[in-house]
Design a protein around this motif. Structure first.
Motif, PDB file in Angstrom:
ATOM      1  N   ASP A   1      31.108  94.099 -22.985  1.00  0.00           N
ATOM      2  CA  ASP A   1      30.302  92.998 -22.458  1.00  0.00           C
ATOM      3  C   ASP A   1      30.818  91.655 -22.945  1.00  0.00           C
ATOM      4  N   ARG A   2      32.151  91.529 -23.000  1.00  0.00           N
ATOM      5  CA  ARG A   2      32.780  90.253 -23.332  1.00  0.00           C
ATOM      6  C   ARG A   2      33.407  89.680 -22.077  1.00  0.00           C
ATOM      7  N   VAL A   3      33.254  88.372 -21.910  1.00  0.00           N
ATOM      8  CA  VAL A   3      33.830  87.684 -20.759  1.00  0.00           C
ATOM      9  C   VAL A   3      34.596  86.481 -21.277  1.00  0.00           C
ATOM     10  N   TYR A   4      35.917  86.542 -21.139  1.00  0.00           N
ATOM     11  CA  TYR A   4      36.774  85.434 -21.571  1.00  0.00           C
ATOM     12  C   TYR A   4      37.142  84.513 -20.402  1.00  0.00           C
ATOM     13  N   ILE A   5      36.567  84.747 -19.230  1.00  0.00           N
ATOM     14  CA  ILE A   5      36.750  83.833 -18.099  1.00  0.00           C
ATOM     15  C   ILE A   5      35.792  82.659 -18.287  1.00  0.00           C
ATOM     16  N   PRO A   6      36.273  81.404 -18.260  1.00  0.00           N
ATOM     17  CA  PRO A   6      35.361  80.267 -18.431  1.00  0.00           C
ATOM     18  C   PRO A   6      34.233  80.290 -17.393  1.00  0.00           C
ATOM     19  N   LEU A   7      33.005  80.231 -17.874  1.00  0.00           N
ATOM     20  CA  LEU A   7      31.850  80.363 -16.992  1.00  0.00           C
ATOM     21  C   LEU A   7      31.732  79.204 -16.011  1.00  0.00           C
ATOM     22  N   ASP A   8      32.173  78.007 -16.421  1.00  0.00           N
ATOM     23  CA  ASP A   8      32.046  76.875 -15.498  1.00  0.00           C
ATOM     24  C   ASP A   8      32.946  77.053 -14.283  1.00  0.00           C
ATOM     25  N   TRP A   9      34.117  77.675 -14.461  1.00  0.00           N
ATOM     26  CA  TRP A   9      35.000  77.901 -13.316  1.00  0.00           C
ATOM     27  C   TRP A   9      34.465  78.994 -12.407  1.00  0.00           C
TER      28      TRP A   9
ATOM     29  N   GLU B   1      31.760  77.287 -10.308  1.00  0.00           N
ATOM     30  CA  GLU B   1      32.220  76.341  -9.281  1.00  0.00           C
ATOM     31  C   GLU B   1      32.202  76.948  -7.886  1.00  0.00           C
ATOM     32  N   ARG B   2      32.315  78.251  -7.777  1.00  0.00           N
ATOM     33  CA  ARG B   2      32.273  78.938  -6.478  1.00  0.00           C
ATOM     34  C   ARG B   2      31.070  79.862  -6.366  1.00  0.00           C
ATOM     35  N   GLY B   3      30.044  79.557  -7.171  1.00  0.00           N
ATOM     36  CA  GLY B   3      28.810  80.318  -7.067  1.00  0.00           C
ATOM     37  C   GLY B   3      28.840  81.678  -7.740  1.00  0.00           C
ATOM     38  N   GLY B   4      29.772  81.908  -8.640  1.00  0.00           N
ATOM     39  CA  GLY B   4      29.873  83.196  -9.307  1.00  0.00           C
ATOM     40  C   GLY B   4      29.249  83.202 -10.689  1.00  0.00           C
ATOM     41  N   ASP B   5      29.174  84.392 -11.265  1.00  0.00           N
ATOM     42  CA  ASP B   5      28.722  84.554 -12.645  1.00  0.00           C
ATOM     43  C   ASP B   5      29.365  85.808 -13.212  1.00  0.00           C
ATOM     44  N   VAL B   6      28.930  86.221 -14.396  1.00  0.00           N
ATOM     45  CA  VAL B   6      29.596  87.336 -15.065  1.00  0.00           C
ATOM     46  C   VAL B   6      29.493  88.637 -14.276  1.00  0.00           C
ATOM     47  N   THR B   7      28.490  88.763 -13.418  1.00  0.00           N
ATOM     48  CA  THR B   7      28.357  90.005 -12.645  1.00  0.00           C
ATOM     49  C   THR B   7      29.482  90.176 -11.626  1.00  0.00           C
ATOM     50  N   ASP B   8      30.205  89.097 -11.328  1.00  0.00           N
ATOM     51  CA  ASP B   8      31.376  89.239 -10.447  1.00  0.00           C
ATOM     52  C   ASP B   8      32.393  90.199 -11.056  1.00  0.00           C
ATOM     53  N   LEU B   9      32.401  90.318 -12.373  1.00  0.00           N
ATOM     54  CA  LEU B   9      33.343  91.202 -13.054  1.00  0.00           C
ATOM     55  C   LEU B   9      32.932  92.667 -12.964  1.00  0.00           C
ATOM     56  N   ASP B  10      31.749  92.943 -12.437  1.00  0.00           N
ATOM     57  CA  ASP B  10      31.283  94.317 -12.277  1.00  0.00           C
ATOM     58  C   ASP B  10      31.697  94.909 -10.935  1.00  0.00           C
ATOM     59  N   ARG B  11      32.327  94.126 -10.105  1.00  0.00           N
ATOM     60  CA  ARG B  11      32.718  94.570  -8.763  1.00  0.00           C
ATOM     61  C   ARG B  11      34.020  95.374  -8.812  1.00  0.00           C
TER      62      ARG B  11
ATOM     63  N   ALA C   1      34.830  83.834  -6.028  1.00  0.00           N
ATOM     64  CA  ALA C   1      34.531  83.035  -7.217  1.00  0.00           C
ATOM     65  C   ALA C   1      35.387  83.466  -8.396  1.00  0.00           C
ATOM     66  N   LEU C   2      35.539  84.779  -8.581  1.00  0.00           N
ATOM     67  CA  LEU C   2      36.369  85.252  -9.687  1.00  0.00           C
ATOM     68  C   LEU C   2      37.829  84.924  -9.439  1.00  0.00           C
ATOM     69  N   ARG C   3      38.284  85.056  -8.199  1.00  0.00           N
ATOM     70  CA  ARG C   3      39.676  84.708  -7.889  1.00  0.00           C
ATOM     71  C   ARG C   3      39.943  83.242  -8.206  1.00  0.00           C
ATOM     72  N   HIS C   4      38.987  82.394  -7.867  1.00  0.00           N
ATOM     73  CA  HIS C   4      39.123  80.965  -8.167  1.00  0.00           C
ATOM     74  C   HIS C   4      39.240  80.749  -9.669  1.00  0.00           C
ATOM     75  N   ALA C   5      38.394  81.415 -10.454  1.00  0.00           N
ATOM     76  CA  ALA C   5      38.419  81.237 -11.907  1.00  0.00           C
ATOM     77  C   ALA C   5      39.711  81.775 -12.508  1.00  0.00           C
ATOM     78  N   ILE C   6      40.183  82.915 -12.003  1.00  0.00           N
ATOM     79  CA  ILE C   6      41.453  83.457 -12.485  1.00  0.00           C
ATOM     80  C   ILE C   6      42.591  82.493 -12.199  1.00  0.00           C
TER      81      ILE C   6
END
Length: 318
Positions: A195-203, A206-216, A222-227
């Motif tokens: 349950d660690r997320v090293y992706i910056p949450l603000d990024w 910016e596209r309406g995502g959150d940590v649950t995007d990593l559960d997909r 949104a995750l692609r944008h942050a990556i």
């Protein structure tokens, strides 16, 4: 990290007894992972033979501490207690040698080489943070973590080889880039297992995502944008690090550094194209072979050049 709000030691003596460690009296929680499992060379044959045992001692210490921070059966307070005790063993030589063998070994290595203990203590600061912090609000927070979890490795190697500390900003940039790349590769597993997320949450936001995007099963937009924003940051770090191998006096260290720069560039390109949730994005044997040859030639044959004037690593955190 002192003064950061991390849990304090519960025992005023700072000593960890066998009864207090749990897990059968052991302090370490070995995962079985070795230097051979790492993405990038760790103390490879490219380095001078006389330096490799010291690199091995540093890696063993870091591996043991990282495994404690990642152990699923320990509470955050238990992890911090063990990591603080590791730091005390490194600083003072105290503690049961049977429980803190890797800290005592690194202490002896650092004493023999004159390398400062801070390069081990900074790592422990980051691992204590891992025990209690699971989210990073922005890039600046992430790089602050990398400054302690990754940059000390490069600084240790420079000091071990007697290189100019003016090169620290460049090696910081390279090591921090490698750390971010590792986090991107492992973003799904880090979320699932720790349950660690090293992706910056603000990024993500910016596209309406959150940590649950990593559960997909695959990256959302949104995750692609942050990556991709993280990879933009990696590109900026590699721009600072790219001339670094040519400025090193030790040609064998220059060769290993050139190999690592090449591997980092290739992994960045692969992560631009690949989806780390859908499949493992990793370097191939061909990548290692090509970067090995070109890095070796560059390190051993290229003329030494001074580092160009560049902004400090801190300037890349904004």
């Amino acid at each position: 990290m002192e003064g950061s709000g991390l849990p304090r030691r519960r025992h005023g003596t700072g000593r960890l007894t066998r009864q207090e460690t749990g897990l059968g009296g052991a302090v370490e929680t070995p995962s079985g992972k070795t230097a051979a499992d790492e993405n990038f060379p760790v103390g490879s044959w490219l380095l001078p033979a006389a330096k490799r045992p010291h690199v091995a001692a540093y890696y063993a210490f870091a591996r043991a501490a990282d495994d404690i921070a990642d152990h699923p059966a320990l509470t955050p307070d238990e992890k911090v207690t063990r990591l603080v005790a590791f730091g005390e063993a490194l600083e003072t030589g105290g503690g049961d040698p049977a429980l803190f063998a890797k800290a005592h070994r690194l202490r002896a290595s650092l004493d023999a080489t004159g390398v400062p203990r801070r390069h081990g203590l900074d790592l422990l600061s980051a691992f204590r943070q891992d025990a209690v912090k699971r989210r990073y609000a922005d890039w600046a927070e992430l790089i602050d973590y990398c400054d302690r979890s990754a940059a000390p490795v490069g600084r240790f190697l420079l000091d071990l080889h007697g290189e100019d500390r003016a090169l620290w900003p460049a090696t910081d940039a390279l090591c921090n880039a490698l750390q971010v790349l590792n986090h991107l590769q492992d973003c799904g597993g880090d979320r699932r297992d720790l349950d660690r997320v090293y992706i910056p949450l603000d990024w993500l936001a910016e596209r309406g995502g959150d940590v649950t995007d990593l559960d997909r099963p695959a990256a959302t937009p949104a995750l692609r944008h942050a990556i991709d924003r993280c990879l933009d940051g990696v590109d900026a770090l590699l721009d600072l690090a790219r001339p670094f191998p040519d400025a090193l006096r030790n040609r064998r260290l220059a060769a290993e550094s050139a190999v690592i720069v090449g591997l980092a560039e290739r992994l960045t390109a692969r992560l631009r194209r690949g989806d780390p949730l859908a499949q493992r994005v990793a370097l191939s044997k061909g990548d290692f072979a090509l970067c090995g040859v070109t890095g070796l030639l560059r390190g051993l044959l290229a003329p030494r050049r001074a580092m160009p004037a560049t902004p400090a690593t801190a300037g890349l955190r904004r």
